[in-house]
Write an enzyme that holds these catalytic residues in place. Structure first.
Site, PDB file in Angstrom:
ATOM      1  N   GLN A   1     -10.009   0.871 -15.832  1.00 44.83           N
ATOM      2  CA  GLN A   1     -10.225  -0.342 -14.898  1.00 44.83           C
ATOM      3  C   GLN A   1     -11.617   0.422 -13.854  1.00 44.83           C
ATOM      4  OE1 GLN A   1      -7.863  -2.724 -12.062  1.00 44.83           O
ATOM      5  NE2 GLN A   1      -8.796  -0.815 -10.449  1.00 44.83           N
TER       6      GLN A   1
ATOM      7  N   ARG B   1       4.502  29.917   7.784  1.00 36.98           N
ATOM      8  CA  ARG B   1       5.148  31.311   8.490  1.00 36.98           C
ATOM      9  C   ARG B   1       4.083  32.018   9.133  1.00 36.98           C
ATOM     10  NH1 ARG B   1      10.964  31.183   7.147  1.00 36.98           N
ATOM     11  NH2 ARG B   1      10.085  31.114   4.885  1.00 36.98           N
TER      12      ARG B   1
ATOM     13  N   LEU C   1       0.753  -0.718   0.183  1.00 39.26           N
ATOM     14  CA  LEU C   1      -0.189   0.440   0.068  1.00 39.26           C
ATOM     15  C   LEU C   1       0.765   1.485   0.259  1.00 39.26           C
ATOM     16  CD1 LEU C   1      -3.064  -1.134   2.153  1.00 39.26           C
ATOM     17  CD2 LEU C   1      -2.690  -1.376  -0.354  1.00 39.26           C
TER      18      LEU C   1
HETATM   19  O1  PAF Z   1      -6.528  -1.606  -9.044  1.00 38.16           O
HETATM   20  C1  PAF Z   1      -5.853  -2.392  -8.512  1.00 38.16           C
HETATM   21  O2  PAF Z   1      -4.879  -3.025  -7.188  1.00 38.16           O
HETATM   22  C2  PAF Z   1      -6.471  -4.057  -8.976  1.00 38.16           C
HETATM   23  O3  PAF Z   1      -7.153  -4.020 -10.367  1.00 38.16           O
HETATM   24  C3  PAF Z   1      -7.676  -4.355  -8.153  1.00 38.16           C
HETATM   25  C4  PAF Z   1      -8.849  -3.810  -8.408  1.00 38.16           C
HETATM   26  C5  PAF Z   1      -7.907  -4.858  -6.793  1.00 38.16           C
HETATM   27  C6  PAF Z   1      -7.867  -6.441  -8.133  1.00 38.16           C
HETATM   28  O4  PAF Z   1      -7.442  -6.989  -7.954  1.00 38.16           O
END
Ligand code: PAF
Length: 555
Positions: A154, A307, A34
């Site tokens: 996506q 500042r 992450l």
């Molecule tokens: O965007 C991502 O990290 C991936 O494509 C997802 C949506 C988690 C699916 O594996």
């Protein structure tokens, strides 16, 4: 307390318990490793949901045989630590055999949308994404699921699938999170070495160029694409996969830009494939304004002024009863500048009305990425202007019109590409030092952090007041990179670019260093106010003497 669950059955049970307690459930699907972009999704989920599930699953079905499934970065322990801090409730980290048990046969796919843009080279990728997302949604049954706009195709495909199959979950897209130099955060950035990391900003810079061209009135998609391709090549990407200008809902290629579009790029830097995109709002074309006069000014007024420790944007603090930026506007006007454009940002809602009342056009720098990036935002309003552009700072209020006039006249007389003001100051700490050659000509500006002991002793500093030939300035701004510790795009770096392309750069020493004093702190504000008061007193005295002489003569 953050719980981690591995199996579908346990996940269903945990979510069912939350539901029983009347909780609204949000799902953030991820492949782990992450970064702040993922955490922005979790924060967004926290705003509207009271039970947030983050799935961490590197989905083998969305990787092609030649792709990076094996080397995709993984670190569940670190992910959990980050998620615990964000107040995530449940981490669902299943094993591949649980998601795709023996005998699994189903496929899902959104025909058409999956075959364009990234789909052209990543065959089967979006089918794999749809499959896992649908499965995760079926296991968790969230009210809302959150996806980053960074993977815009996506997002559009998932929205289509969810609508077409009546999945009954809201899909929320969250804006891309970027590093300071604009590079979109991505787990794959971990593959880049420092030199590749620098070149990778070419994607963002080409998108900025596309956005500025379109907001500046360019309506031919092919022309925008052509310029973006050049910017990507000049920016050092190794291979371009596509540059697409598409309808934001259908992803259909646009030829003539009439309404909002999404511009997207995919390119390789070294062995890493990177993608990025930005939205571009297309307002009804403003009547093409001609820039008035031979000189325009761009005033930088976007800074926060942390500042100053005040809710008031820095340029609205006052000197002699007027906002700092008003003094700068007045000096530019008195110097004969026809068109003034201010770049606003922090506190823009407060700054813009003040400037607009003064007849100043404003543009917005939504994220502060350095002085060069700030000035670049004026491009749509100055596109095609062939005069000179003064670049001033809204927090340098003591600059005189006479100095600007002198700067402009020297600039023109010597046919300079850039002329900028320098001053000899009692204390040069913090300023860029001016290095001159033996014959007195300008050699370079050395920032304090890069200066050796000898250079630090130089008292002549960059006053931050510039006069550029408009076209030369924008060409150089579009070539700026951000290879500095702050990851910012510096206006001063344009001087080197302009020189390397044969442009004449002149450092113009002004007499009164107080004209370049900037305001960053309350103490600075007191200093400029004292100088202002002294100037007023001196002027009053001069006027008094003149009147006295006059009266005497009369008598
Ligand atoms: O965007 C991502 O990290 C991936 O494509 C997802 C949506 C988690 C699916 O594996």
């Amino acid at each position: 307390m953050l719980r981690t669950i591995r199996t579908e059955e346990d996940a269903r049970k945990a979510v069912a318990r939350a539901r029983k307690r009347g909780k609204r459930v949000g799902l953030v699907p991820t492949m782990g490793y992450l970064h702040d972009g993922h955490l922005a999704l979790v924060r967004e989920a926290r705003k509207t949901c009271d039970y947030v599930v983050v799935s961490v699953f590197v989905n083998p079905r969305q990787f092609g045989p030649e792709e990076d499934f094996e080397r995709y970065p993984r670190d569940l322990r670190r992910d959990k630590r980050l998620l615990a801090k964000e107040g995530c409730d449940l981490v669902f980290a299943p094993a591949a055999k649980d998601i795709y048990p023996r005998g699994f046969m189903t496929t899902v796919g959104v025909g058409g949308l999956r075959d364009i843009m990234c789909g052209r080279v990543r065959e089967g990728h979006f089918d794999g994404v749809c499959l896992v997302v649908l499965k995760l949604i079926n296991i968790i049954r969230p009210d809302v699921a959150f996806f980053g706009e960074k993977d815009y195709q996506q997002l559009v495909i998932i929205r289509r699938m969810v609508d077409d199959l009546s999945v009954g979950v809201d899909i929320v897209g969250v804006p891309t999170v970027r590093d300071k130099d604009g590079l979109a955060l991505s787990s794959r950035n971990a593959y880049l070495d420092p030199e590749e990391r620098r070149r990778a900003t070419a994607l963002f810079r080409s998108l900025e160029l596309g956005r500025l061209l379109i907001t500046g009135g360019e309506r031919r998609a092919e022309e925008v694409r052509r310029r973006m391709v050049s910017a990507l090549i000049e920016g050092g990407v190794d291979r371009i996969e596509y540059v697409a200008i598409v309808d934001p809902d259908t992803l259909e290629e646009v030829r003539h830009i009439r309404s909002d579009v999404r511009i997207a790029v995919a390119a390789w830097v070294g062995d890493t494939r990177l993608i990025d995109n930005v939205p571009v709002e297309v307002r009804a074309r403003r009547r093409r304004r001609r820039v008035k006069g031979r000189t325009a000014a761009v005033i930088m007024a976007a800074g926060e002024g942390k500042r100053m420790k005040s809710g008031l944007p820095k340029v609205l603090h006052t000197m002699g009863g007027r906002p700092l930026v008003r003094w700068v506007v007045a000096a530019a006007r008195q110097a004969g500048v026809g068109e003034i454009i201010a770049v606003t940002g922090h506190g823009g809602d407060m700054v813009r009305p003040v400037l607009e009342r003064l007849g100043v056009e404003t543009v917005v720098q939504d994220v502060q990425r350095g002085t060069g990036h700030a000035v670049l935002q004026a491009y749509p309003l100055l596109k095609g202007f062939s005069g000179d552009v003064l670049v001033l700072s809204g927090d340098v209020p003591l600059v005189r019109a006479s100095t600007l006039r002198k700067l402009l006249s020297d600039h023109r007389r010597h046919s300079n590409a850039v002329t900028f003001a320098t001053a000899v100051v009692p204390d040069a700490t913090g300023y860029g030092r001016i290095v001159r050659a033996r014959d007195g000509s300008f050699e370079e500006i050395v920032e304090e952090k890069d200066a050796d002991a000898k250079t630090r002793r130089i008292k002549e500093i960059n006053g931050g007041i510039y006069c550029f030939k408009a076209g030369t300035m924008f060409d150089a701004l579009l070539m700026l990179t951000s290879g500095n510790a702050q990851m910012e795009y510096y206006l001063t770096d344009t001087l080197g670019i302009i020189r390397s392309r044969g442009g004449r750069v002149e450092a113009h020493l002004i007499d009164d260093y107080t004209e370049v004093l900037g305001v960053n702190t309350r103490k600075d504000l007191r200093t400029v106010a004292a100088v202002y008061a002294r100037r007023r007193r001196d002027e009053d005295n001069k006027r008094g003497v003149a009147n006295g002489v006059h009266r005497k003569r009369k008598r």
